[in-house]
Enzyme design. Structure first.
Site, PDB file in Angstrom:
ATOM      1  N   HIS A 231       0.832  -1.208   0.000  1.00  0.00           N
ATOM      2  CA  HIS A 231       0.000   0.000   0.000  1.00  0.00           C
ATOM      3  C   HIS A 231       0.872   1.266   0.000  1.00  0.00           C
ATOM      4  CE1 HIS A 231      -3.909   2.016   1.082  1.00  0.00           C
ATOM      5  NE2 HIS A 231      -3.037   2.974   1.377  1.00  0.00           N
ATOM      6  N   GLU A 235       1.560   3.803  -3.384  1.00  0.00           N
ATOM      7  CA  GLU A 235       1.250   5.228  -3.265  1.00  0.00           C
ATOM      8  C   GLU A 235       2.464   6.090  -3.613  1.00  0.00           C
ATOM      9  OE1 GLU A 235      -1.664   6.462  -2.871  1.00  0.00           O
ATOM     10  OE2 GLU A 235      -0.918   8.528  -2.875  1.00  0.00           O
ATOM     11  N   LYS A 238       3.240   5.993  -7.378  1.00  0.00           N
ATOM     12  CA  LYS A 238       2.323   6.823  -8.166  1.00  0.00           C
ATOM     13  C   LYS A 238       2.727   8.291  -8.093  1.00  0.00           C
ATOM     14  CE  LYS A 238      -1.502   5.296  -6.321  1.00  0.00           C
ATOM     15  NZ  LYS A 238      -2.941   5.264  -5.981  1.00  0.00           N
ATOM     16  N   ASN A 239       3.049   8.738  -6.874  1.00  0.00           N
ATOM     17  CA  ASN A 239       3.435  10.142  -6.700  1.00  0.00           C
ATOM     18  C   ASN A 239       4.734  10.467  -7.426  1.00  0.00           C
ATOM     19  OD1 ASN A 239       1.615  11.787  -4.772  1.00  0.00           O
ATOM     20  ND2 ASN A 239       1.698   9.772  -3.839  1.00  0.00           N
TER      21      ASN A 239
END
Ligand code: W6P
Length: 393
Positions: A231, A235, A238-239
């Site tokens: 998780h 995240e 993606k950033n």
């Protein structure tokens, strides 16, 4: 009524944090009766502690429909578990308990989005002052952390006792005692890259760098919950990908790769992700972890060409909670004009990886009341000295 009395009763107890080692020992000596007897007290305690805190939320927020919905879900689940308070412990009770847990887990699936919706409703209907914003930040960190912990307990019990025993599976519930960090990094990278390719028709490469201080040359295996690590990494990827793609422009013929460094020390596991996506101003870094900031309506959302890869939703604050849940952390260090490092710290020793749990008491209630403005540092612009810190523990 009766539920209010029960809430008062169970909220007097502090939650009992477990370490990853205790979860493992518990899972290996697998006794469903013991687990049941622990959970029929511990789950109501954790639910009651956070439900008491919901009631302290700023009134404006409490009145939002979405927040009422969440509150009702918690009340229903609390009542369902309380039914087992005095049940005698037999096969039938144990089976019904497992079924109740599965039902509760499903009921609460969308709670993060529903709460976020509540915050949006508040923003659209009221002016939110800094004090209210701080209270909401303080609450949501504690509320989502409580949720992570309750789901962990439910997952462990239902995975260990709810299904068929799988002896070829090295997992103990949702814990992998030989979790290979690199495989999780690769997995998260591939899935983020898939999204990135869809939006931008290209994606940055992944570059690895591994260092095992303890056993030279060995891959880094940790005792951890792989889904939590995934998780966080997903995240961050993606950033970072978004930053690189937006910074370098769509006509670049080569994008600077993402470098991931995995290090095992005596005390810490560090996973550092470095991007050359242009970085962000230091003044913005803290905002990335703010729920109120993240829920800002995005101007470009309807424009198909500028749909962002990562919407700065609740991804980062919740990823940081996953890291902190077992006493790790997630930190962003940015050099504006160059790029950003994100570091995930995890405890290397499973007996030091204790659950970090919010406790409802007089201290926590204070944060929901008006704080005196502390102008003991010169600042017109609310720097971190002038902003009263709201610690998690
Ligand atoms: C950026 C902004 C950000 C947030 C989180 C992780 C990585 C990055 N890179 O530019």
């Amino acid at each position: 009524g009766n539920i209010a009395k029960m809430l008062d009763f169970y909220s007097q107890f502090n939650p009992s944090p477990l370490s990853i080692k205790q979860f493992i020992d518990f899972g290996l000596s697998a006794c469903e009766r013991k687990s049941f007897i622990f959970l029929r007290k511990e789950l109501p305690v954790r639910l009651a502690n956070i439900m008491k805190e919901i009631h302290l939320l700023p009134e404006n927020l409490l009145r939002m429909r979405s927040v009422e919905i969440v509150n009702d879900l918690y009340a229903t689940s609390f009542e369902e578990i309380i039914l087992f308070e005095k049940a005698d412990v037999n096969e039938n009770t144990l089976d019904r308990f497992c079924q109740a847990l599965v039902k509760i887990r499903n009921r609460h699936t969308d709670v993060v989005q529903t709460m976020a919706q509540g915050v949006l409703e508040l923003k659209e209907s009221h002016d939110v002052d800094v004090q209210t914003e701080n209270s909401i930040q303080y609450f949501l960190d504690r509320f989502y952390m409580s949720r992570i912990s309750i789901r962990m307990l439910i997952n462990q019990h239902t995975l260990l006792f709810g299904g068929v025993l799988d002896c070829h599976n090295r997992h103990i519930g949702c814990i992998d005692p030989y979790c290979d960090v690199i495989s999780v990094v690769k997995d998260a990278y591939e899935n983020a890259r898939f999204l990135c390719d869809q939006y931008y028709m290209a994606s940055p490469e992944l570059v690895f760098n591994q260092h095992n201080e303890m056993e030279q040359g060995n891959e880094t295996k940790i005792v951890y919950v792989p889904s939590h690590l995934y998780h966080m990494l997903f995240e961050l990827f993606k950033n970072s990908m978004r930053a690189v793609m937006e910074h370098c422009g769509s006509d670049a013929d080569k994008y600077p790769g993402l470098k991931v460094t995995v290090v095992r020390g005596k005390e810490d596991i560090c996973v550092k992700m470095s991007d050359k996506g242009g970085g962000i101003p230091r003044s913005q870094t803290d905002n990335l972890f703010k729920y109120m900031y993240s829920t800002a309506p995005q101007p470009s959302k309807s424009d198909a060409h500028t749909v962002p890869l990562a919407g700065y939703g609740y991804g980062l604050p919740i990823s940081r909670l996953y890291a902190r849940y077992f006493h790790g952390d997630l930190i962003l260090l940015s050099c504006e004009g160059y790029g950003t490092d994100a570091i995930i710290y995890l405890k290397a020793l499973s007996n030091e990886a204790n659950e970090l749990l919010p406790i409802f008491n007089k201290t926590s209630s204070k944060f929901y009341r008006a704080l005196p403005s502390n102008a003991d540092w010169s600042s017109q612009c609310g720097n971190s000295m002038a902003t009263r810190q709201l610690p998690m523990n």
